[in-house]
Design an enzyme around this catalytic site. Structure first.
Site, PDB file in Angstrom:
ATOM      1  NE  ARG A  74      62.025  10.555 -18.674  1.00  0.00           N
ATOM      2  CZ  ARG A  74      60.700  10.771 -18.602  1.00  0.00           C
ATOM      3  NH1 ARG A  74      60.160  11.831 -19.151  1.00  0.00           N
ATOM      4  NH2 ARG A  74      59.922   9.910 -17.986  1.00  0.00           N
ATOM      5  CD  GLU A  87      50.788  14.144 -12.386  1.00  0.00           C
ATOM      6  OE1 GLU A  87      51.348  13.420 -13.232  1.00  0.00           O
ATOM      7  OE2 GLU A  87      51.179  14.228 -11.215  1.00  0.00           O
ATOM      8  CG  ASP A 119      53.299  16.321  -9.031  1.00  0.00           C
ATOM      9  OD1 ASP A 119      53.352  15.077  -9.078  1.00  0.00           O
ATOM     10  OD2 ASP A 119      53.571  17.055 -10.002  1.00  0.00           O
TER      11      ASP A 119
END
Ligand code: CA
Length: 714
Positions: free
Chosen positions: A148, A210, A331
């Site tokens: 990013r 995760e 999440d």
């Protein structure tokens, strides 16, 4: 893309005159002619608003409002915007980067953590850098091999790489100056976020909640790469000394042997510095695994997951925290962008921060104390009815916890979030926050007999139950419910002022400008501009590929530009299958595009993508084998090749694979014959019998899809 040798003549020229030589009549460039590229210091970052033509850090200023004061392009003339230049990037993966533009040079990162420098007025490439991330590290990434952005400081650029390195590059050549490994490579960490530089230190976090990791943020000396401090966001093994008093307290909010699975709380995107209060705010991710019982059997809040934490930037010392989602099981990362602003609430001037995280509530916090000033749903929220203004705790719905087993809980938002990492923008002119909102629910159900495994999503969630049903009515109804909108949100009144409906979630990040404009790219490949105060659509251009990154605006030689990196990818196109197929452009044409008033450049025609034919082998396996293959596919394969074996258009759709009927299937899945493309061998995780079950499932799905397409043609 290969690392290209630098052109010596160009180096000599740029060293002599700076990167702005090609343009005329630029007082800014002339004044910087003696300055080397990316000569960023603390004063320039603190006074970024004095240089509206530059975009020197991730969110433009330390406040990360992503508001450009430039107004040459404005509501009156934005219709005359045209393409000034474009540069294709030969990487067909998701492009999530916000470019920096400093004194006429644009620096941006791409998928696989590569870095490019280009002339911001012409798009001419100056240099590129490839950190050569091992392709197999892609298996540790939850959400594509994206990056990013970069940070700049004192003639250097900083890039965090997917495989966990932090690298300083010479901004004039792109050559590495120093490199340090920020992770323990025996764990499945990834870096996709942009570094920030604060007071001579480079700050970087990581992802992997995760994948069974323990979250932290680190600060490195910008000149030497030496580690200055590290703040862990979740407690480790209590048999060892806690790294900080804050973690000793946090450990009381856990139970069982949480540390064995990492616990999560990763700082994978938002790290914002507040010069006025000299505080750093970080947003932390979910607990690992998602199902709380699998990490903390007696429940509890699990600090500091899903929290905003304030730290002292010199030492990393804890100051305050606010946990948005105690004991998260959905999440609901709190890692979304944080914006700093000074606003008047009930007649009182307040120093606040804004966040619109995955859980669906828009938070306004007092950034000196972490107290919640207000929190209201900015989209459909079914897991909680609100946030208690006294305690700041969410008021959970009784059905939100799916911990009693059974059918699970269909909830909104889902793991995609009401909004996630996509940049939001605050315009001090309109007083509105612009949010690319996502509408996508999810069926949360515990995975029975969860066991941690390598190379899979370790969430303890049943992804078979959550998969797209094939019953036509159910499928149609789910597909219709998955969409998005651009929301102009009043953070003081906590209400929507206008919205633009989108046919899909996962549209681009937002830029607002002094020209009363809001820019956003779309999943369908448009770059669009709206009036910031009313939402009236004023401009649209076709960039030929879905956009997920945020535009920036800058000026060179007195001309204002709006630029964006296009490239359809990220977690939604990779993992969600049919909704992604419905949402976005099938093709990924990764490129950076810059627009200006009267720009005359044009894009080449799109290559013709011929629709492949489904020619699967006849199914021969029994129902039990297919069912077993489905569970394995959803656990191991779906995060890259798509839910229920439908690819969202970025990676190969296995239903069409020529390997289904021959031994190449085994060569790829066990033999690792496509390792150089990132498809590693699963021989340690999957037996021959298991990969045959997966093959049987994909053949079943391919035949099912073939029958469906024949039916729809009738
Ligand atoms: Ca997460």
């Amino acid at each position: 893309m290969q690392h290209k040798a630098f052109r010596c003549l160009f180096i000599a020229l740029t060293i002599l005159c700076g990167f702005g030589c090609h343009s005329k009549d630029s007082s800014l460039e002339k004044s910087r002619q003696a300055i080397s590229p990316a000569s960023i210091d603390e004063s320039r970052l603190l006074h970024a608003d004095d240089e509206p033509g530059n975009w020197m850090s991730h969110g433009r200023t330390y406040s990360e409002q992503r508001f450009s004061p430039l107004k040459q392009i404005n509501e009156q003339n934005v219709g005359q915007l045209g393409l000034a230049w474009y540069m294709d990037i030969n990487i067909r993966r998701g492009q999530e980067a916000t470019p920096l533009v400093i004194d006429g040079v644009m620096y941006f990162s791409t998928a696989w953590s590569k870095v490019f420098a280009v002339n911001a007025a012409t798009g001419e490439k100056l240099w590129s850098y490839d950190p050569k991330v091992p392709p197999e590290w892609a298996l540790n990434a939850c959400c594509d091999v994206v990056n990013r952005g970069v940070a700049a400081w004192s003639g250097k650029l900083y890039i965090g790489t997917l495989d966990g390195r932090l690298i300083a590059l010479d901004a004039s050549t792109g050559k590495p100056v120093w490199e340090t490994l920020t992770i323990d490579p025996q764990y499945r960490y990834t870096i996709t976020g942009a570094p920030r530089v604060v007071k001579g230190k480079v700050l970087i976090g990581n992802g992997g909640a995760e994948m069974g990791v323990r979250g932290y943020v680190s600060a490195y000396d910008a000149e030497t790469g030496k580690l200055a401090w590290r703040f862990y966001t979740v407690p480790g093994d209590p048999a060892k000394p806690f790294e900080s008093p804050a973690l000793e307290k946090a450990a009381k909010s856990w139970s069982g042997e949480w540390w064995k699975l990492g616990a999560g709380g990763t700082v994978w995107d938002s790290i914002v510095y507040d010069p006025e209060l000299d505080l750093l705010y970080i947003g932390t991710g979910n607990g690992t695994p998602w199902d709380r019982r699998a990490r903390s059997p007696e429940g509890k809040d699990n600090l500091f997951t899903c929290s905003i934490i304030a730290l002292k930037p010199d030492t990393g010392e804890y100051v305050w925290h606010y946990q948005e989602v105690p004991g998260d099981a959905w999440d609901y990362d709190a890692a979304a962008p944080i914006i700093l602003a000074d606003v008047t609430i009930d007649g009182v001037r307040r120093k606040v921060l804004f966040q619109a995280p995955k859980d669906g509530f828009f938070y306004v916090l007092d950034r000196a104390t972490g107290d919640v000033i207000s929190a209201k749903p900015y989209t459909t929220v079914t897991w909680a009815t609100g946030v208690d203004p006294k305690t700041g705790r969410p008021l959970e719905n009784a059905n939100a916890r799916y911990e009693d087993g059974g059918k699970g809980a269909p909830l909104a938002p889902g793991p995609l979030g009401g909004h996630s990492w996509h940049s939001i923008s605050y315009s001090p002119q309109t007083g509105l926050v612009y949010i690319p909102v996502q509408e996508a629910g999810f069926l949360y159900k515990s995975e029975q007999h969860f066991q941690e495994t390598g190379l899979a999503f370790n969430t303890a969630i049943d992804f078979v139950a959550a998969g797209m049903p094939q019953e036509p009515d159910a499928k149609r109804s789910i597909l219709a419910s998955i969409k998005g909108h651009l929301s102009a949100w009043d953070p003081i009144q906590q209400k929507e002022i206008w919205r633009v409906d989108r046919t899909s979630p996962v549209n681009g990040g937002i830029l607002s400008t002094g020209g009363n404009l809001v820019f956003e790219g779309t999943a369908q490949g448009g770059l669009e501009a709206y009036r910031a105060d009313s939402g009236q659509r004023l401009f649209s251009a076709d960039v030929q590929s879905g956009v997920v990154a945020a535009p920036v605006s800058y000026a060179v030689a007195g001309e204002q530009y709006v630029a964006v990196v296009a490239g359809w990818g990220g977690v939604f196109p990779l993992a969600s299958g049919e909704p992604a197929l419905k949402a976005g452009r099938m093709q990924n044409v990764s490129r950076v595009l810059a627009f200006k008033l009267g720009g005359k450049a044009s894009l080449p025609p799109l290559p013709q993508f011929s629709q492949p034919q489904l020619k699967p082998p006849r199914p021969t396996a029994g129902a039990a084998t297919v069912k077993k293959g489905e569970a394995l596919f959803q656990g191991y394969c779906s995060t890259c090749h798509g839910d229920v074996a439908v690819s969202g258009g970025v990676l190969p759709d296995l239903r069409y694979s020529g390997t289904l009927g021959n031994s190449a299937w085994t060569d790829v899945v066990l033999g690792g014959s496509l390792q150089s493309f990132g498809m590693v061998s699963f021989s340690r995780e999957l037996s021959k019998e298991k990969i045959e079950a997966i093959r049987a499932y994909v053949i079943f799905r391919a035949n099912q899809s073939l029958a469906e397409s024949k039916l729809s043609k009738q």
